[in-house]
Design a protein around this motif. Structure first.
Motif, PDB file in Angstrom:
ATOM      1  N   MET A  89       0.826  -1.206   0.000  1.00  5.19           N
ATOM      2  CA  MET A  89       0.000   0.000   0.000  1.00  5.19           C
ATOM      3  C   MET A  89       0.863   1.260   0.000  1.00  5.19           C
ATOM      4  O   MET A  89       0.537   2.249  -0.662  1.00  5.19           O
ATOM      5  N   LEU A  90       1.957   1.228   0.750  1.00  2.00           N
ATOM      6  CA  LEU A  90       2.883   2.364   0.716  1.00  2.00           C
ATOM      7  C   LEU A  90       3.447   2.552  -0.691  1.00  2.00           C
ATOM      8  O   LEU A  90       3.600   3.670  -1.188  1.00  2.00           O
ATOM      9  N   GLY A  91       3.762   1.436  -1.351  1.00  2.00           N
ATOM     10  CA  GLY A  91       4.239   1.516  -2.732  1.00  2.00           C
ATOM     11  C   GLY A  91       3.173   2.031  -3.681  1.00  2.00           C
ATOM     12  O   GLY A  91       3.472   2.801  -4.602  1.00  2.00           O
ATOM     13  N   ALA A  92       1.918   1.636  -3.447  1.00  2.00           N
ATOM     14  CA  ALA A  92       0.829   2.120  -4.291  1.00  2.00           C
ATOM     15  C   ALA A  92       0.671   3.631  -4.162  1.00  2.00           C
ATOM     16  O   ALA A  92       0.418   4.335  -5.151  1.00  2.00           O
ATOM     17  N   ASN A  93       0.831   4.133  -2.950  1.00  2.00           N
ATOM     18  CA  ASN A  93       0.710   5.582  -2.747  1.00  2.00           C
ATOM     19  C   ASN A  93       1.825   6.349  -3.448  1.00  2.00           C
ATOM     20  O   ASN A  93       1.617   7.460  -3.939  1.00  2.00           O
ATOM     21  N   VAL A  94       3.014   5.755  -3.496  1.00  2.00           N
ATOM     22  CA  VAL A  94       4.113   6.388  -4.239  1.00  2.00           C
ATOM     23  C   VAL A  94       3.867   6.258  -5.748  1.00  2.00           C
ATOM     24  O   VAL A  94       4.163   7.168  -6.523  1.00  2.00           O
ATOM     25  N   GLY A  95       3.294   5.125  -6.163  1.00  2.00           N
ATOM     26  CA  GLY A  95       3.048   4.902  -7.588  1.00  2.00           C
ATOM     27  C   GLY A  95       2.113   5.921  -8.200  1.00  2.00           C
ATOM     28  O   GLY A  95       2.308   6.355  -9.343  1.00  2.00           O
ATOM     29  N   THR A  96       1.107   6.343  -7.433  1.00  2.00           N
ATOM     30  CA  THR A  96       0.181   7.332  -7.985  1.00  2.00           C
ATOM     31  C   THR A  96       0.842   8.698  -8.175  1.00  2.00           C
ATOM     32  O   THR A  96       0.418   9.497  -9.002  1.00  2.00           O
ATOM     33  N   THR A  97       1.922   8.976  -7.411  1.00  2.00           N
ATOM     34  CA  THR A  97       2.634  10.247  -7.595  1.00  2.00           C
ATOM     35  C   THR A  97       3.424  10.268  -8.903  1.00  2.00           C
ATOM     36  O   THR A  97       3.666  11.342  -9.456  1.00  2.00           O
ATOM     37  N   LEU A  98       3.843   9.083  -9.370  1.00  2.00           N
ATOM     38  CA  LEU A  98       4.577   9.035 -10.638  1.00  2.00           C
ATOM     39  C   LEU A  98       3.683   9.440 -11.804  1.00  2.00           C
ATOM     40  O   LEU A  98       4.144  10.052 -12.777  1.00  2.00           O
ATOM     41  N   ILE A  99       2.397   9.095 -11.705  1.00  2.00           N
ATOM     42  CA  ILE A  99       1.457   9.507 -12.746  1.00  2.00           C
ATOM     43  C   ILE A  99       1.352  11.027 -12.769  1.00  2.00           C
ATOM     44  O   ILE A  99       1.362  11.661 -13.831  1.00  2.00           O
ATOM     45  N   VAL A 100       1.257  11.625 -11.583  1.00  2.00           N
ATOM     46  CA  VAL A 100       1.164  13.083 -11.495  1.00  2.00           C
ATOM     47  C   VAL A 100       2.436  13.733 -12.028  1.00  2.00           C
ATOM     48  O   VAL A 100       2.378  14.758 -12.719  1.00  2.00           O
ATOM     49  N   GLN A 101       3.588  13.139 -11.724  1.00  2.00           N
ATOM     50  CA  GLN A 101       4.847  13.677 -12.232  1.00  2.00           C
ATOM     51  C   GLN A 101       4.861  13.680 -13.758  1.00  2.00           C
ATOM     52  O   GLN A 101       5.292  14.659 -14.386  1.00  2.00           O
ATOM     53  N   ALA A 102       4.386  12.610 -14.366  1.00  2.00           N
ATOM     54  CA  ALA A 102       4.356  12.544 -15.832  1.00  2.00           C
ATOM     55  C   ALA A 102       3.408  13.594 -16.408  1.00  2.00           C
ATOM     56  O   ALA A 102       3.713  14.242 -17.418  1.00  2.00           O
ATOM     57  N   LEU A 103       2.245  13.789 -15.747  1.00  2.00           N
ATOM     58  CA  LEU A 103       1.274  14.760 -16.246  1.00  2.00           C
ATOM     59  C   LEU A 103       1.730  16.198 -16.026  1.00  2.00           C
ATOM     60  O   LEU A 103       1.234  17.119 -16.697  1.00  2.00           O
TER      61      LEU A 103
END
Length: 552
Positions: A89-103
């Motif tokens: 779950m901690l990894g999932a929370n970091v993973g969603t930030t990568l999407i924001v970084q790309a956008l």
């Protein structure tokens, strides 16, 4: 009037943004859903691997909420322990930030090409993985277009007094701003959409840095609420450990973030070239900081969750696996033996379900329909537990014989579950129709159906015995049963046509209905043959590729 048009346009582009996220998520899940689930279950062995798994899965499906619900499902069945689940779950929370970084780099120019490719794939390919990926490309293109329109819309709103007043009020009440952002994220089911919206506000100077970072904290808190509300629907508190644990890390992180907020802007300003990138960087650093703080203390944190959310299990619950023990995975022979024993339980449950179905069809027993449906649902749950248990087995520890036995167990379990599905959707559906329309089969049909269902239950007992004994001759006998059910259906079809020809139209509807019942019994028998007889005959080279005779 102009204000109303702006509100409608804004709401429409927000809806388009959410729909784009939804299309990407569902497209990826349809294309790789089962593969993603099996890979996730197999990769949860250690904390670093669990963290990386959660990160990669979320980056792929663009939804930490969906990842959280998936991990919660593994945890509820006991196939993923609490500590690796929290790490994922901690990894999932970091993973969603990568999407924001790309956008944050505004790749809007890619949108038309993505939509073009996606539409071509969706229309060109038959239903399958390629078509589902086309759906994901369309969603990604719509997402980028909506973001670009939202950024464009905010440009003339810089001097709007009403919006400025509302945002100023939130800036003076950070707790209220946190609650508002939390509620918006919870309602939209997408922290990505909310954070991107905050980036647009910051880019146009509509939200000062302190307010923007507070809203980001609220978005992180809101995305942890949905798994709590949707992840555990039973009376067992232990099923809520993982989502509640994830919410606890969010609450603690937001409390610390609010306390350190005065020092955030100088750091973000040094890292980001503009306000939008500063918001994206704050989102990323916040989740990385929470992960770094909680990873070392996940084990005591898990003990605390177990203490306050104790296990409450019903030993008589048939849906609860009785023989699957996660600690046995280190010894493949023991793990496979446990899975085989659990698979045999499916035949016991299916036999009970077929007996109830027989009562429902021949005695118009409405209560038997409900009980049989429940048992068929239990069979589906147990099949999923067996599949996940075997999928999480370390493949490197399996010998060639072990791999073959694992596939045999999976095939057996899957086919028994399919037989239960046909029984539930087919035979029980017919029983309900009989009950509602007050129809009645004639004496000959009832006698024939009783014999057929008895024969089906006998074949089920043979399939269970074959799974253990692997007797070649018994397998041949069970395979020949398919010819009996084909012949039975053909004779019933001839009788039905004769009745129509002789003018017995009143019995025609019942006759067609009876034919559907016989077809479903043949379908159930076919799954029993596939489950137990065909694997044995294939191993001895006694199966043809198909039933066609070679051309002269």
């Amino acid at each position: 009037m102009q204000e109303l048009q702006v509100i409608i346009a804004f709401s429409g582009f927000i809806a388009l943004l959410l729909w784009g996220v939804h299309m990407v998520q569902t497209g990826v899940q349809r294309a790789f859903g089962k593969t993603l689930g099996l890979w996730m279950g197999r990769a949860m062995g250690s904390l670093p691997r669990a963290f990386g798994t959660g990160l990669v899965i979320t980056a792929a499906i663009q939804s930490s909420t969906a990842t959280g619900l998936m991990i919660t499902g593994f945890a509820v069945t006991g196939l993923v322990s609490l500590v690796p689940g929290l790490a994922a779950m901690l990894g999932a929370n970091v993973g969603t930030t990568l999407i924001v970084q790309a956008l944050s780099f505004n790749p809007t120019a890619l949108a038309p090409g993505l939509i073009l490719v996606g539409v071509w794939m969706f229309r060109h390919y038959a239903p399958g993985r390629a078509r589902d990926l086309g759906r994901a490309f369309i969603g990604l293109g719509l997402l980028l277009l909506s973001l670009n329109e939202l950024v464009t819309m905010f440009e003339p709103l810089k001097n709007a007094p009403m919006l400025g007043t509302a945002l100023d009020a939130l800036g003076d009440a950070p707790v209220l701003a946190l609650i508002a952002s939390t509620a918006l994220t919870w309602a939209s089911h997408s922290s990505v959409a909310v954070v991107v919206l905050i980036m647009s506000l910051a880019l146009h100077g509509l939200a000062d840095p302190a307010l923007a970072y507070t809203l980001v904290l609220g978005a992180n808190l809101g995305t942890a609420i949905n798994p709590v509300l949707e992840g555990g629907h039973d009376d067992n508190p232990a099923s809520r450990r993982l989502p509640v644990g994830n919410l606890g890390t969010r609450v603690a992180g937001c409390a610390l973030g609010m306390a350190l907020l005065p020092w955030a802007d100088p750091i973000m300003h040094a890292l980001g070239s503009d306000a939008a990138h500063s918001v994206a960087n704050f989102h990323l650093i916040f989740n990385l900081a929470v992960a770094l703080c909680f990873m070392p203390v996940l084990r005591p944190y898990a003990r605390l969750l177990r203490r306050f959310l104790p296990q409450r299990s019903d030993p008589d619950d048939p849906a609860r696996p009785r023989y699957l023990d996660a600690s046995a995975r280190e010894v493949p022979a023991v793990a496979l033996g446990q899975a085989a024993r659990e698979a045999l339980r499916l035949t016991d449950l299916l036999r009970e379900s077929l007996q109830l179905t027989q009562h429902a069809l021949l005695r118009n027993d409405g209560q038997a329909i409900g009980r049989a449906r429940y048992l068929n649902g239990v069979i589906g749950q147990l099949d999923q537990s067996i599949t996940t248990f075997l999928a999480t087995q370390d493949q490197e520890s399996l010998s060639a014989e072990d791999e073959q036995y694992l596939k045999l167990i999976l095939d057996f379990s899957m086919n028994i579950a399919h037989a239960a599905s046909v029984s539930g959707m087919g035979l029980l559906g017919h029983a309900s129709r009989l009950h509602k329309k007050h129809w009645a089969l004639d004496t000959g049909q009832k006698a024939e159906l009783a014999d057929t269902l008895e024969r089906l239950q006998r074949n089920l007992r043979q399939a269970a015995a074959l799974f253990v004994s692997a007797d070649r001759q018994v397998a041949r006998n069970l395979a020949f049963e398919k010819e009996y059910f084909r012949s039975l259906e053909a004779k019933a079809a001839e009788r039905h046509l004769e009745r129509i020809k002789t003018g017995l139209l009143d019995a025609a509807e019942i006759g067609a209905f009876y034919l559907e019942i016989l077809r479903d019994t043949g379908g159930i028998n076919a799954y029993l043959v596939n489950a137990a007889a065909y694997p044995i005959l294939a191993r001895h080279g006694e199966l043809r590729p198909n039933r066609l005779r070679e051309a002269d």
